[in-house]
Structures are given as C-alpha cells and as structure tokens.
Design a protein around this motif. Sequence first.
Motif, PDB file in Angstrom:
ATOM      1  N   ARG A  37       0.792  -1.225   0.000  1.00 20.94           N
ATOM      2  CA  ARG A  37       0.000   0.000   0.000  1.00 20.94           C
ATOM      3  C   ARG A  37       0.829   1.283   0.000  1.00 20.94           C
ATOM      4  N   PRO A  38       1.990   1.338   0.658  1.00 21.23           N
ATOM      5  CA  PRO A  38       2.836   2.531   0.499  1.00 21.23           C
ATOM      6  C   PRO A  38       3.405   2.599  -0.926  1.00 21.23           C
ATOM      7  N   GLY A  39       3.968   3.740  -1.272  1.00 21.14           N
ATOM      8  CA  GLY A  39       4.561   3.895  -2.589  1.00 21.14           C
ATOM      9  C   GLY A  39       5.637   2.846  -2.840  1.00 21.14           C
ATOM     10  N   CYS A  40       5.561   2.181  -3.995  1.00 18.88           N
ATOM     11  CA  CYS A  40       6.546   1.150  -4.298  1.00 18.88           C
ATOM     12  C   CYS A  40       6.746   1.012  -5.797  1.00 18.88           C
ATOM     13  N   ALA A  41       7.877   0.426  -6.150  1.00 21.62           N
ATOM     14  CA  ALA A  41       8.219   0.127  -7.540  1.00 21.62           C
ATOM     15  C   ALA A  41       8.686  -1.312  -7.587  1.00 21.62           C
ATOM     16  N   ILE A  42       8.038  -2.129  -8.408  1.00 20.55           N
ATOM     17  CA  ILE A  42       8.348  -3.558  -8.483  1.00 20.55           C
ATOM     18  C   ILE A  42       9.230  -3.807  -9.692  1.00 20.55           C
ATOM     19  N   VAL A  43      10.391  -4.411  -9.455  1.00 14.23           N
ATOM     20  CA  VAL A  43      11.375  -4.659 -10.506  1.00 14.23           C
ATOM     21  C   VAL A  43      11.237  -6.088 -11.018  1.00 14.23           C
ATOM     22  N   PHE A  44      11.119  -6.226 -12.339  1.00 20.72           N
ATOM     23  CA  PHE A  44      11.071  -7.528 -12.987  1.00 20.72           C
ATOM     24  C   PHE A  44      12.291  -7.646 -13.897  1.00 20.72           C
ATOM     25  N   GLY A  45      13.024  -8.752 -13.756  1.00 16.52           N
ATOM     26  CA  GLY A  45      14.313  -8.866 -14.422  1.00 16.52           C
ATOM     27  C   GLY A  45      14.311  -9.668 -15.704  1.00 16.52           C
ATOM     28  N   ASN A  46      15.494  -9.847 -16.217  1.00 15.40           N
ATOM     29  CA  ASN A  46      15.741 -10.596 -17.445  1.00 15.40           C
ATOM     30  C   ASN A  46      15.176 -12.006 -17.358  1.00 15.40           C
ATOM     31  N   GLU A  47      14.658 -12.509 -18.473  1.00 13.29           N
ATOM     32  CA  GLU A  47      14.012 -13.815 -18.506  1.00 13.29           C
ATOM     33  C   GLU A  47      14.940 -14.942 -18.049  1.00 13.29           C
ATOM     34  N   GLY A  48      16.228 -14.809 -18.296  1.00 14.86           N
ATOM     35  CA  GLY A  48      17.162 -15.871 -17.930  1.00 14.86           C
ATOM     36  C   GLY A  48      17.897 -15.639 -16.628  1.00 14.86           C
ATOM     37  N   SER A  49      18.363 -14.409 -16.435  1.00 17.70           N
ATOM     38  CA  SER A  49      19.229 -14.126 -15.286  1.00 17.70           C
ATOM     39  C   SER A  49      18.550 -13.342 -14.170  1.00 17.70           C
ATOM     40  N   GLY A  50      17.334 -12.885 -14.390  1.00 21.03           N
ATOM     41  CA  GLY A  50      16.608 -12.176 -13.350  1.00 21.03           C
ATOM     42  C   GLY A  50      17.065 -10.732 -13.177  1.00 21.03           C
ATOM     43  N   VAL A  51      16.752 -10.177 -12.019  1.00 19.26           N
ATOM     44  CA  VAL A  51      17.115  -8.792 -11.704  1.00 19.26           C
ATOM     45  C   VAL A  51      18.628  -8.702 -11.511  1.00 19.26           C
ATOM     46  N   SER A  52      19.212  -7.622 -11.990  1.00 16.34           N
ATOM     47  CA  SER A  52      20.662  -7.448 -11.897  1.00 16.34           C
ATOM     48  C   SER A  52      21.115  -7.387 -10.437  1.00 16.34           C
ATOM     49  N   ASP A  53      22.331  -7.878 -10.187  1.00 10.83           N
ATOM     50  CA  ASP A  53      22.863  -7.944  -8.820  1.00 10.83           C
ATOM     51  C   ASP A  53      22.897  -6.575  -8.155  1.00 10.83           C
ATOM     52  N   SER A  54      23.220  -5.537  -8.933  1.00  9.21           N
ATOM     53  CA  SER A  54      23.325  -4.198  -8.343  1.00  9.21           C
ATOM     54  C   SER A  54      21.995  -3.721  -7.783  1.00  9.21           C
ATOM     55  N   LEU A  55      20.889  -4.093  -8.429  1.00 12.81           N
ATOM     56  CA  LEU A  55      19.576  -3.712  -7.914  1.00 12.81           C
ATOM     57  C   LEU A  55      19.106  -4.651  -6.815  1.00 12.81           C
ATOM     58  N   LEU A  56      19.428  -5.926  -6.943  1.00 17.59           N
ATOM     59  CA  LEU A  56      19.054  -6.866  -5.886  1.00 17.59           C
ATOM     60  C   LEU A  56      19.610  -6.434  -4.538  1.00 17.59           C
ATOM     61  N   ALA A  57      20.806  -5.858  -4.575  1.00 16.49           N
ATOM     62  CA  ALA A  57      21.443  -5.437  -3.329  1.00 16.49           C
ATOM     63  C   ALA A  57      20.752  -4.241  -2.693  1.00 16.49           C
ATOM     64  N   ARG A  58      19.887  -3.559  -3.458  1.00 18.92           N
ATOM     65  CA  ARG A  58      19.246  -2.339  -2.957  1.00 18.92           C
ATOM     66  C   ARG A  58      17.729  -2.476  -2.834  1.00 18.92           C
ATOM     67  N   THR A  59      17.221  -3.698  -2.937  1.00 18.07           N
ATOM     68  CA  THR A  59      15.771  -3.873  -2.946  1.00 18.07           C
ATOM     69  C   THR A  59      15.336  -4.977  -1.984  1.00 18.07           C
ATOM     70  N   ASP A  60      14.054  -4.923  -1.631  1.00 19.94           N
ATOM     71  CA  ASP A  60      13.424  -5.991  -0.858  1.00 19.94           C
ATOM     72  C   ASP A  60      13.019  -7.092  -1.841  1.00 19.94           C
ATOM     73  N   HIS A  61      13.270  -8.366  -1.488  1.00 19.01           N
ATOM     74  CA  HIS A  61      13.055  -9.458  -2.421  1.00 19.01           C
ATOM     75  C   HIS A  61      11.740 -10.182  -2.140  1.00 19.01           C
ATOM     76  N   LEU A  62      10.998 -10.459  -3.221  1.00 13.85           N
ATOM     77  CA  LEU A  62       9.728 -11.171  -3.128  1.00 13.85           C
ATOM     78  C   LEU A  62       9.770 -12.384  -4.055  1.00 13.85           C
ATOM     79  N   TYR A  63       9.082 -13.445  -3.667  1.00 11.14           N
ATOM     80  CA  TYR A  63       8.995 -14.573  -4.591  1.00 11.14           C
ATOM     81  C   TYR A  63       7.580 -15.128  -4.639  1.00 11.14           C
ATOM     82  N   ILE A  64       7.293 -15.825  -5.733  1.00  5.66           N
ATOM     83  CA  ILE A  64       6.002 -16.458  -5.943  1.00  5.66           C
ATOM     84  C   ILE A  64       6.207 -17.958  -5.797  1.00  5.66           C
ATOM     85  N   PRO A  65       5.674 -18.571  -4.749  1.00  5.18           N
ATOM     86  CA  PRO A  65       5.872 -20.016  -4.561  1.00  5.18           C
ATOM     87  C   PRO A  65       5.267 -20.823  -5.710  1.00  5.18           C
TER      88      PRO A  65
END
Length: 272
Positions: free
Chosen positions: A212-240
């Motif tokens: 509900r607070p302001g947020c931006a959801i990052v979706f990464g490359n089809e093979g390698s996912g979100v870049s390491d530099s952004l992963l280090a600066r973001t909260d991580h979510l996964y879909i079981p």
Amino acid sequence: MRGKISSMTNVKIKQAAGLQNRKKREKEGLFVAEGIRLAEMAVESSWNMVYALYMSDMEKQPRGRALLERLEHDGCPLYEVPEPVYRKASGTDTPQGILLVMEQQRYSLSELPVREAPLYVILDGVQDPGNAGTIIRTADAAGADAVILLCGTVDVFGEKAVRSSMGSLFHIPVCMDVAAEDLLAFSAQRNVELLSAALDQNARPYWERDFRPGCAIVFGNEGSGVSDSLLARTDHLYIPMYGRAESLNVGASASILLYEAIRQRRYSSQQQ
C-alpha cells in the motif's frame, strides 16, 4: 488529405519498412502501429500520427471506413497502397490492412506526476518484446502510474511489443533507457521503496508484503533475473510454485504481483 502510393521505392514505403529496425526508430523518433484495433486506440490518444498506409479493403467495412474518416478528420495524411506495397511496409506476415507511422512519446522520470503512494513497474533487462508489451498492458490494466525501462531492456516501440501492449502503450507513461543510479535517486526522492521479484534465500512470499505505500516492483531478465546491483538495494519477493515448473514467465509474475498490490490497495482497508 488522401492519396495513393503504388511504387515499392516510394520514400514513405521505405521509411515504414525501415522502422522495423531499432536504430532507425531511435534515429527518427518514429514507430509503426499496425492493425485496426491499434489504430483506433492511437486515434483516441494524444500521440501524433505522421501518416497512415492502408489497403482498399479497409474502406469496404464500416469499422474501417469510420477509422479512415476519423484519421482524415484529425489531419493524418492517408495513402492507399496495393497489397504488395503494403507487405513491404508492414512488419507482419499477415497484412492487417492499415498501419500508422507515429511519433514516439517518451517520458523522463522528472516528468512523472507526483502522486501519493504511487505504483511503478520496472523492467530490468527484459528482452522478449512480447513479455515487455504484455507487462505494459498489465500495468495499464492494474492502474499502475508508469512503466520504467532500465538501460539494456528491449525497445517497446518494436512491432511485436507494440502489438502485445494492445494499445496500453498509449495510456500509461513509459520511461526508457533509465540508468539504475537514476532510478535509485528517483525512488529516494519520491519516497518509493524498490521491490524485486527474485528467487533467493532473502526473498519472502509476495503476500507477506504490504504494497500500500509507494513502491516500484522490478522484474528482471528472462534468464538471469534482476541485476545484482539492484538486488542489493531492494526488498526481495517470490512467488511459490507447487508443481514441477522451474519458474514463471516474467509476464505472468508481473500479473500476480501487480494484482496483489491492487487487491491490498483497493480491498484490504475495506475488510479491516
């Protein structure tokens, strides 16, 4: 204005055909929107139409005739072309009957309206144009405030991405070629938390996250996912995943996370 073009070497035919190339699109700031539905949605937008190429059959159907009349009323030059000439200009295997050459409309981060608790969609290295177009369409459907494409992401003005967006490209602001550093500065300035769709030990199920607070959801490359530099600066979510699939398509992941965000924003407060 109406006219006819019969030559394969006509400058407009060569220009439209050339816009299948990304470098040409970037150099000229133009792109092609093909098909009657996309053309109808383009007409309803504020985007500038440079000219239209159409086949004669377009005038034989009420919907096509109405579209041509609207384009003419709006001052878009119209050129009737025979099928072989249309095929040269078109980027599709099956002629759609009408295509528009349009000016690209790009936004910068600073041009995005300041909103309370905005919801942004970030594409980080997504390469498939169909995925990119689908995510833009989903972001539009979910009422997101903008789609931000980081450097290295596919060109959303390519034919397949435009077609996959189903006209949503005309509805939602899209920022292109944004540097990761600029995104980080923008998110801090707008008080927006960055979230990444990821599969790692630091990730938590997406439904545990408060969107509900302001947020931006990052979706990464089809093979390698979100870049390491952004992963280090973001909260991580996964879909079981409970079956045997290794992963979800990035477009499907975007749909799940965006609609969870909308569910919380629109309905959670009503249930409390």
